[in-house]
Design a protein around this motif. Structure first.
Motif, short mmCIF file in Angstrom:
data_model
loop_
_atom_site.label_atom_id
_atom_site.label_comp_id
_atom_site.label_asym_id
_atom_site.label_seq_id
_atom_site.Cartn_x
_atom_site.Cartn_y
_atom_site.Cartn_z
N LYS A 109 0.80 -1.09 0.65
CA LYS A 109 0.26 0.00 0.38
C LYS A 109 1.03 0.87 -0.32
CE LYS A 109 -3.76 2.20 2.54
NZ LYS A 109 -4.56 1.39 3.50
N GLU A 110 2.14 1.44 0.98
CA GLU A 110 2.88 2.07 1.26
C GLU A 110 3.67 2.81 -0.55
OE1 GLU A 110 3.45 2.24 5.52
OE2 GLU A 110 5.65 1.35 4.15
N ALA A 111 4.50 0.97 -1.03
CA ALA A 111 4.67 1.60 -2.42
C ALA A 111 3.48 2.41 -3.91
CB ALA A 111 5.53 -0.01 -2.63
N THR A 112 2.13 2.02 -3.55
CA THR A 112 1.60 2.13 -4.25
C THR A 112 1.30 3.65 -4.46
OG1 THR A 112 0.17 0.18 -4.43
CG2 THR A 112 -0.31 2.12 -5.41
N ARG A 113 1.63 4.02 -3.05
CA ARG A 113 1.05 5.25 -2.31
C ARG A 113 2.30 6.26 -3.12
NH1 ARG A 113 0.43 6.37 2.81
NH2 ARG A 113 -1.91 5.20 2.33
N GLY A 114 3.03 6.01 -2.30
CA GLY A 114 4.90 6.34 -3.30
C GLY A 114 4.46 6.83 -4.70
N LYS B 74 -13.77 1.15 -16.43
CA LYS B 74 -13.50 2.34 -17.11
C LYS B 74 -12.36 3.06 -16.07
CE LYS B 74 -15.95 1.88 -21.35
NZ LYS B 74 -17.04 2.41 -22.16
N LEU B 75 -13.52 2.67 -15.68
CA LEU B 75 -12.79 4.53 -14.34
C LEU B 75 -11.69 3.85 -13.49
CD1 LEU B 75 -16.63 5.01 -12.32
CD2 LEU B 75 -14.52 6.06 -13.51
N TRP B 76 -11.01 3.15 -13.25
CA TRP B 76 -9.95 3.17 -12.20
C TRP B 76 -8.94 3.51 -13.17
CZ3 TRP B 76 -6.20 -0.19 -13.28
CH2 TRP B 76 -5.94 -1.53 -13.88
N ASN B 77 -7.81 4.23 -12.53
CA ASN B 77 -6.13 3.74 -12.92
C ASN B 77 -5.21 3.03 -11.73
OD1 ASN B 77 -6.44 6.20 -10.80
ND2 ASN B 77 -6.32 7.84 -12.35
N ILE B 78 -5.91 3.27 -10.19
CA ILE B 78 -5.39 2.44 -9.30
C ILE B 78 -6.39 0.83 -9.48
CG2 ILE B 78 -3.97 1.46 -7.48
CD1 ILE B 78 -3.39 4.50 -7.84
N LYS B 79 -6.05 -0.45 -9.15
CA LYS B 79 -6.96 -1.38 -9.14
C LYS B 79 -6.55 -2.20 -7.87
CE LYS B 79 -10.02 -4.53 -12.01
NZ LYS B 79 -10.12 -5.41 -12.96
N TYR B 85 -1.30 -5.14 -6.20
CA TYR B 85 -1.80 -3.54 -7.30
C TYR B 85 -1.63 -3.00 -8.50
CZ TYR B 85 -2.25 -1.64 -2.31
OH TYR B 85 -3.28 -1.77 -0.61
N GLU B 86 -2.19 -3.05 -9.30
CA GLU B 86 -2.13 -2.72 -10.88
C GLU B 86 -2.55 -0.97 -10.72
OE1 GLU B 86 -2.12 -4.85 -13.34
OE2 GLU B 86 -2.28 -6.22 -12.43
N ILE B 87 -1.04 -0.93 -11.01
CA ILE B 87 -1.27 0.63 -11.54
C ILE B 87 -1.34 1.31 -13.15
CG2 ILE B 87 0.08 3.15 -11.41
CD1 ILE B 87 1.28 1.23 -8.57
N ASP B 88 -1.56 2.08 -13.95
CA ASP B 88 -2.01 2.76 -14.49
C ASP B 88 -1.21 4.29 -14.98
OD1 ASP B 88 -2.30 3.10 -17.60
OD2 ASP B 88 -4.78 3.21 -17.36
N ILE B 98 -7.20 10.24 -9.69
CA ILE B 98 -6.95 9.16 -8.72
C ILE B 98 -8.57 8.29 -8.77
CG2 ILE B 98 -5.93 7.94 -7.17
CD1 ILE B 98 -3.42 10.41 -7.59
N ILE B 99 -8.78 7.45 -9.67
CA ILE B 99 -9.65 6.57 -8.96
C ILE B 99 -9.04 5.15 -8.03
CG2 ILE B 99 -11.78 5.73 -9.62
CD1 ILE B 99 -12.06 8.43 -11.12
N VAL B 100 -9.60 4.33 -7.17
CA VAL B 100 -8.98 3.79 -7.07
C VAL B 100 -9.97 2.32 -6.11
CG1 VAL B 100 -7.61 2.09 -5.18
CG2 VAL B 100 -6.99 4.47 -5.85
N ALA B 101 -9.91 1.24 -7.14
CA ALA B 101 -11.02 0.35 -7.61
C ALA B 101 -10.02 -0.74 -6.60
CB ALA B 101 -11.43 -0.81 -8.80
N GLY B 102 -11.60 -0.94 -5.61
CA GLY B 102 -11.39 -2.08 -4.91
C GLY B 102 -12.27 -3.60 -4.91
N ASP B 103 -11.17 -4.50 -4.37
CA ASP B 103 -11.40 -5.74 -4.75
C ASP B 103 -13.18 -6.08 -4.07
OD1 ASP B 103 -11.05 -6.10 -1.84
OD2 ASP B 103 -9.26 -7.61 -2.82
#
Lengths: 206, 130
Positions: A109-114, B74-79, B85-88, B98-103
């Motif tokens: 989580k911290e790494a993603t925030r980073g 289509k919304l998320w850029n962090i899932k 964590y998937e990061i677009d 920044i829109i985070v989609a939780g599981d």
């Protein structure tokens, strides 16, 4: 007294602007090792913790007013050491290094925030060192995305091909991958070629 | 994932032979990967959603009233899925909110990022708390 003031004023005017230099790059490329090397050389102390566990740097770290003297003059910079950029952060990677699940998930989580913090900071840097690992394939999504975005924003950059002290290092792959940019092969760990990096920063980024 | 030229923005299908053989038509040889939904992301649609939300924790119900599952995807850029964590990166670098989609079907929106984004810059939004 008036002369003294005038001299002081001239000295201030002559002084080069302090550049805000951001260290960007993928995880475990040696950004903090490089920041430590520069600080050890010029401030006499290390500033960041380094480890083989990915995402050791998870917060932006600022080192202010580092004065570097090169053959071509004095270089003043504020170094901003960024967390590593990644497209995926998987807590299981940290567990391979002995962290328990809870700790590994917290670190993820911290790494993603980073990563988000590092990207936000792009608005506040004058120039960037993109640090890459010479032993790794440079054609990665992270490298290409960072460089493409820096180009689009018009932020000057130097690519640092780090870890040339390691047996599998092939900095020429990085040079071939990004021929439009200045690439400086160095070893932040041993200090090899670090003078060339200072010269390059002075020449291309100030 | 399809490829997008970093210089001219031309889009090629995944593994297109022409870009392997000669690069992009404009002469560039660098490409982004990007999620296909990205190119279709309707800015007005995102604007409509982001302008109405200031703090969303369990927002799926709210979103589903107006949007289909496909649109939500289509919304998320962090899932986030079970601690992964998937990061677009491309969309974050392009200053999209920044829109985070939780599981568990939740969405978290960073309000400061909405106002800092291209979308929010210089614009006033009507904000509804849900």
């Amino acid at each position: 007294m008036f002369n003294g003031l005038l001299k002081k004023l001239l000295r201030v005017l002559k002084r080069k602007k302090v550049i805000k230099l951001g260290f960007y790059g993928p995880v475990n490329a040696g950004k903090t090792t490089l920041a430590n090397r520069i600080c050890l050389d010029w401030l006499g102390t290390e500033v960041g913790r380094v480890s083989e566990i990915p995402h050791e740097t998870r917060e932006v770290q600022k080192i202010e007013n580092v004065v570097v003297r090169t053959n071509n003059g004095t270089l003043r910079m504020n170094i901003i050491d960024m967390p590593g950029i990644a497209t995926q952060v998987d807590y299981r990677t940290f567990m391979e290094y002995g962290l328990d699940e809870e700790e590994a998930k917290r670190r993820a989580k911290e790494a993603t925030r980073g990563v988000i913090e590092a990207i936000k900071w792009l608005d506040n840097v004058d120039a960037v060192l993109v640090v890459m690992d010479s032993t790794q394939d440079p054609y990665t999504q992270v490298n290409v995305t960072i460089i493409g975005n820096l180009e689009a924003r018009g932020i000057p950059m130097i690519i640092v091909a780090n870890k040339i002290d390691l047996p599998g290092a092939r900095p020429e792959r990085i040079e071939n991958a990004f021929p439009q940019h200045v690439v400086v092969p160095i070893s932040a760990k041993t200090g090899e070629n670090i003078d060339k990096l200072y010269e390059a920063i002075n020449k291309y980024l100030t | 994932m399809p490829h997008k030229c970093t210089k001219c923005g031309r889009i090629y299908d995944e593994g297109a032979e022409e870009i392997i053989k000669r690069g992009c038509e404009c002469g560039n040889r660098f490409f982004f990967y990007f999620r296909k939904v990205e190119e279709n992301k309707d800015k007005d649609f995102v604007k409509k959603v982001t302008s109405r939300i200031v703090e969303v924790k369990k927002a799926k119900e709210f979103l589903e009233k107006e949007l289909t599952d496909e649109e939500i995807e289509k919304l998320w850029n962090i899932k986030v899925e079970d601690g992964v964590y998937e990061i677009d990166l491309a969309s974050l670098l392009n200053k999209e909110p920044i829109i985070v989609a939780g599981d568990d079907g939740t969405f978290l929106l960073s309000i400061s990022s909405i106002f800092e984004s291209k979308l929010g810059k210089g614009k006033k939004y009507y904000i509804e708390r849900i």
